[in-house]
Design an enzyme around this catalytic site. Structure first.
Site, PDB file in Angstrom:
ATOM      1  CB  CYS A 166      -0.920   0.001   1.210  1.00  0.00           C
ATOM      2  SG  CYS A 166      -0.035  -0.081   2.759  1.00  0.00           S
ATOM      3  CD  GLU A 210      -5.804  -4.678   3.815  1.00  0.00           C
ATOM      4  OE1 GLU A 210      -5.762  -4.012   4.846  1.00  0.00           O
ATOM      5  OE2 GLU A 210      -4.787  -5.225   3.328  1.00  0.00           O
ATOM      6  NE  ARG A 249      -4.651  -2.002   9.476  1.00  0.00           N
ATOM      7  CZ  ARG A 249      -3.386  -1.578   9.580  1.00  0.00           C
ATOM      8  NH1 ARG A 249      -3.047  -0.748  10.530  1.00  0.00           N
ATOM      9  NH2 ARG A 249      -2.469  -1.987   8.734  1.00  0.00           N
ATOM     10  NE  ARG A 271      -4.873  -0.440   5.766  1.00  0.00           N
ATOM     11  CZ  ARG A 271      -4.475   0.612   6.482  1.00  0.00           C
ATOM     12  NH1 ARG A 271      -5.256   1.647   6.647  1.00  0.00           N
ATOM     13  NH2 ARG A 271      -3.281   0.648   7.038  1.00  0.00           N
TER      14      ARG A 271
HETATM   15  C1  LIG Z   1       0.275  -4.666   3.012  1.00  0.00           C
HETATM   16  S1  LIG Z   1       1.334  -6.021   3.327  1.00  0.00           S
HETATM   17  C2  LIG Z   1       0.178  -7.350   3.434  1.00  0.00           C
HETATM   18  C3  LIG Z   1       0.110  -7.952   4.803  1.00  0.00           C
HETATM   19  C4  LIG Z   1      -0.810  -9.127   4.964  1.00  0.00           C
HETATM   20  N1  LIG Z   1      -2.136  -8.925   4.438  1.00  0.00           N
HETATM   21  C5  LIG Z   1      -0.918  -9.539   6.433  1.00  0.00           C
HETATM   22  O1  LIG Z   1      -2.003  -9.739   6.951  1.00  0.00           O
HETATM   23  O2  LIG Z   1       0.131  -9.597   7.100  1.00  0.00           O
HETATM   24  C6  LIG Z   1       2.102  -6.298   1.769  1.00  0.00           C
HETATM   25  C7  LIG Z   1       3.148  -7.399   1.774  1.00  0.00           C
HETATM   26  O3  LIG Z   1       3.609  -7.615   0.440  1.00  0.00           O
HETATM   27  C8  LIG Z   1       4.970  -8.028   0.512  1.00  0.00           C
HETATM   28  N2  LIG Z   1       5.583  -7.866  -0.825  1.00  0.00           N
HETATM   29  C9  LIG Z   1       6.014  -6.721  -1.393  1.00  0.00           C
HETATM   30  N3  LIG Z   1       6.501  -6.979  -2.614  1.00  0.00           N
HETATM   31  C10 LIG Z   1       6.352  -8.304  -2.837  1.00  0.00           C
HETATM   32  C11 LIG Z   1       6.686  -9.163  -3.938  1.00  0.00           C
HETATM   33  N4  LIG Z   1       7.248  -8.683  -5.034  1.00  0.00           N
HETATM   34  N5  LIG Z   1       6.407 -10.478  -3.828  1.00  0.00           N
HETATM   35  C12 LIG Z   1       5.837 -10.979  -2.696  1.00  0.00           C
HETATM   36  N6  LIG Z   1       5.520 -10.209  -1.613  1.00  0.00           N
HETATM   37  C13 LIG Z   1       5.775  -8.890  -1.690  1.00  0.00           C
HETATM   38  C14 LIG Z   1       5.552  -7.130   1.591  1.00  0.00           C
HETATM   39  O4  LIG Z   1       6.734  -7.687   2.135  1.00  0.00           O
HETATM   40  C15 LIG Z   1       4.394  -7.064   2.603  1.00  0.00           C
HETATM   41  O5  LIG Z   1       4.541  -8.025   3.612  1.00  0.00           O
END
Ligand SMILES: C[S@@+](CC[C@H](N)C(=O)[O-])C[C@H]1O[C@@H](n2cnc3c(N)ncnc32)[C@H](O)[C@@H]1O
Length: 312
Positions: free
Chosen positions: A79, A117, A161, A163
């Site tokens: 995000c 989300e 929060r 979203r």
């Molecule tokens: C907004 S968080 C989502 C968290 C999740 N919904 C939770 O409940 O913990 C986005 C996640 O995407 C991961 N991310 C970012 N780039 C990515 C990629 N290229 N491949 C896989 N994961 C990635 C980040 O490390 C981060 O943990």
């Protein structure tokens, strides 16, 4: 044939979607299986492994054609490009394009449903242009979609929060967003007793806060906004992955512990914490509020159950 829901957990973080899905499907006596997960961050992978016994695949952009068939895709895509805190670059920022990884995967795996989300600001970013582009891309794949901004405070968690949730289904469907819950869990059920002194702010910070503000609530969580103004509530403001150290202070005195932060996001007490505090803070700030996903899935479950039971 017994029915089983297969799902995938993209940008999985520490698995907020997975905790919610397991709870809801279990409650509805629907067998379920997570058939693929992806998360690039090694500390989040470690937490995921400790709690679900599986190490997520790394960079989602590196996977081609190997994702097993599934019924639902879950993704809380990164995000930062859209949040108030980020620099507002949206799709010009490379991370913004990770949304298109979801489109790519939906195109070739064609699940029946998805739940995505993101931050509330996704909707208004670039005067709605970004969101229009996102909805357009999902509809072009043939999905019926609906979206709504939901606040964790309205689903039982003492955390403000907001979203945006986007749901998609392979055909138009009569879906109703979950009703708000009348009560939130009180803060004193979240806060730990006898907290280690390392979580306390310096006496200089505590004195400064207390000279600036008097709280009407006990317990309370004190919030410092960007302009340095202090306010306090009987709930927490949104946990943030990259927030400054003293952004939120319990009773104006101490930081939240990792367990408290996970509780504020609806993770159960049995959820294992196997990373340093700094990583746990980042993970909790990134996570999806479990209770909100649960509420959305509760509304979705009867529709899915009905359709999937017709599966040959
Ligand atoms: C907004 S968080 C989502 C968290 C999740 N919904 C939770 O409940 O913990 C986005 C996640 O995407 C991961 N991310 C970012 N780039 C990515 C990629 N290229 N491949 C896989 N994961 C990635 C980040 O490390 C981060 O943990």
């Amino acid at each position: 044939m017994t029915m089983k829901i297969r799902y995938i957990d993209l940008f999985a973080g520490i698995g907020g979607f997975r905790v919610a899905a397991n709870n809801v499907f279990k409650k509805h006596k629907i067998a379920s299986e997570c058939v693929f997960s992806s998360e690039i961050d090694e500390f989040a992978q470690k937490m995921y492994m400790a709690n679900f016994g599986e190490k997520p695949f790394g960079d989602i952009s590196q996977i081609n054609g190997d994702i097993p068939q599934h019924d639902i895709l879950f993704a809380g895509f990164p995000c930062q490009p859209f949040s108030i805190i980020g620099n507002g670059k949206g799709f010009e920022d490379i991370r913004g394009t990770l949304f298109f990884e979801i489109v790519r995967i939906l195109r070739y795996t064609k699940p029946k449903a998805f739940i995505l989300e993101n931050v509330k600001r996704l909707k208004s970013h670039q005067d709605g242009y970004t969101f229009k582009k996102i909805c357009g891309a999902l509809r072009k794949l043939g999905y019926w979609i609906d979206y709504k901004v939901l606040n964790a405070l309205d689903y039982g968690l003492p955390q403000k929060r907001e979203r945006i949730f986007i749901i998609g289904y392979f055909k138009p469907v009569n879906f109703t967003w979950p009703p708000k819950k009348p009560k939130m869990k009180p803060l004193d059920k979240i806060l730990e007793k006898n907290v280690d002194k390392k979580y306390f702010a310096s006496s200089r910070i505590i004195n400064k806060r207390k000279s600036q503000h008097k709280s009407q609530h006990n317990p309370s969580i004190w919030h410092e906004n960007k302009a340095g103004n202090i306010c306090s509530y009987p709930y927490s403001c949104a946990l943030r992955a990259g927030a400054s150290h003293n952004y939120l202070l319990v009773n104006g005195e101490r930081r939240l512990t990792p367990r408290e932060m996970l509780r504020l996001q609806g993770f159960p007490n049995k959820f294992k914490i196997v990373v340093p505090d700094s990583q746990a803070r980042k993970q909790a700030g990134n996570a999806v509020p479990v209770n909100v996903v649960q509420a959305v899935l509760e509304s979705f479950a009867p529709i899915l159950k009905n359709d999937l039971s017709k599966k040959p």
